[in-house]
Design an enzyme around this catalytic site. Structure first.
Site, PDB file in Angstrom:
ATOM      1  N   GLU A   1       3.452  -2.089   5.384  1.00 13.74           N
ATOM      2  CA  GLU A   1       3.312  -1.252   4.416  1.00 13.74           C
ATOM      3  C   GLU A   1       4.036  -0.077   4.733  1.00 13.74           C
ATOM      4  O   GLU A   1       4.070   0.540   5.959  1.00 13.74           O
ATOM      5  CB  GLU A   1       1.698  -0.705   4.689  1.00 13.74           C
ATOM      6  CG  GLU A   1       0.497  -1.988   4.633  1.00 13.74           C
ATOM      7  CD  GLU A   1      -0.588  -1.182   4.783  1.00 13.74           C
ATOM      8  OE1 GLU A   1      -0.608  -0.088   5.145  1.00 13.74           O
ATOM      9  OE2 GLU A   1      -1.505  -1.910   5.130  1.00 13.74           O
TER      10      GLU A   1
ATOM     11  N   ASP B   1      -5.139  10.953   5.154  1.00 11.16           N
ATOM     12  CA  ASP B   1      -4.573  10.725   6.498  1.00 11.16           C
ATOM     13  C   ASP B   1      -4.797  11.814   7.872  1.00 11.16           C
ATOM     14  O   ASP B   1      -4.907  12.735   7.297  1.00 11.16           O
ATOM     15  CB  ASP B   1      -2.984  10.597   6.058  1.00 11.16           C
ATOM     16  CG  ASP B   1      -2.290   9.860   5.277  1.00 11.16           C
ATOM     17  OD1 ASP B   1      -2.950   8.614   5.231  1.00 11.16           O
ATOM     18  OD2 ASP B   1      -1.514  10.061   4.488  1.00 11.16           O
TER      19      ASP B   1
END
Length: 261
Positions: free
Chosen positions: A46, A57
């Site tokens: 990814e 995140d």
């Protein structure tokens, strides 16, 4: 990605999926590190698209994205990274928040990703209910659509997301932001079991894996083990880019051993 999961299922093992942001700490090193992940044993990578407001995140990936953006990374450069990394022989997907795709142009983004050799897109903040434009563009350019589910997802939501997804379904094993953890989530097996009730599509589990033992644990019930922050941390902690790339390779090897044993 279908061929990848057909192969790993035939081999009786989970796939190893690694994540790193494009352009971190610079474009050249990010390509080298992503390639090292593949050489070390990752079946799929990814490539994160750095974004200025990464709400899902954790601090490790945020720091990496901020570094890439501060160095002038632009969305268009992500396709160059995809092209270079795809040459290593493993499927490559881009993981991105939806805003950069929309600003770039949805069909244009899909076309450029496909042209660069990308296999699909992971969209953590895009739900199938609101993905009509992406559905159309991804199908037009032969790209997979990976959506996220969480322990809080209802059975109806799991079923709808599974129907809309292709490639694999991304099961977030913990509630909250990303980041390596000392223990894997106890909610993950239950979430995967719930998905098995509504789909036979591959399920990848991520958020928290940092070592081979954890990878082995998740590989017992998931189709893919996804590792992100632990790879990023290897680059952040390295004294120089070359050492960081080698450290990433070593972690990939450890994780691969955990997945296959």
């Amino acid at each position: 990605m279908d061929a990848l999961f057909e192969r790993t299922r035939a081999e009786g093992r989970a796939a190893l999926v690694g994540y790193l942001p494009a352009g971190f700490p610079d474009v050249e090193t990010s390509v080298a590190a992503l390639t090292a992940m593949i050489e070390g044993g990752c079946d799929l990578v990814e490539i994160g698209l750095p974004y200025s407001d990464p709400v899902m995140d954790g601090p490790t990936i945020q720091e990496a994205a901020e570094t890439a953006l501060a160095n002038g990374f632009r969305t268009s450069q992500a396709f160059d990274v995809v092209r270079d990394v795809a040459a290593a022989g493993a499927p490559v997907v881009v993981m991105t928040y939806w805003n950069p795709v929309e600003r770039y142009g949805v069909d244009r983004f899909a076309a450029d990703l496909a042209e660069a050799g990308g296999a699909g897109l992971i969209t953590p903040d895009l739900i199938p209910d609101e993905a009509e434009e992406w559905e159309e563009a991804s199908r037009a350019h032969g790209l997979d659509r990976t959506y996220l589910v969480a322990p809080s997802s209802t059975d109806r939501r799991l079923s709808m997301t599974a129907d809309a997804a292709s490639g694999f379904i991304y099961a977030t094993a913990v509630m909250g932001v990303t980041g390596a953890r000392q223990e894997t989530s106890s909610l993950a097996p239950e979430l995967v079991a719930r998905l098995r009730e509504v789909t036979d599509k591959p399920v990848g589990v991520g958020l928290g894996v940092s070592n081979g033992a954890q990878a082995h644990e998740i590989a017992q019930y998931a189709d893919a083990v996804i590792v992100g922050s632990a790879f990023v941390r290897r680059l952040l902690d390295a004294p120089d880019p070359a050492s960081g790339v080698e450290s990433v390779r070593e972690l990939a090897q450890e994780l691969r051993e955990g997945v296959v044993r």
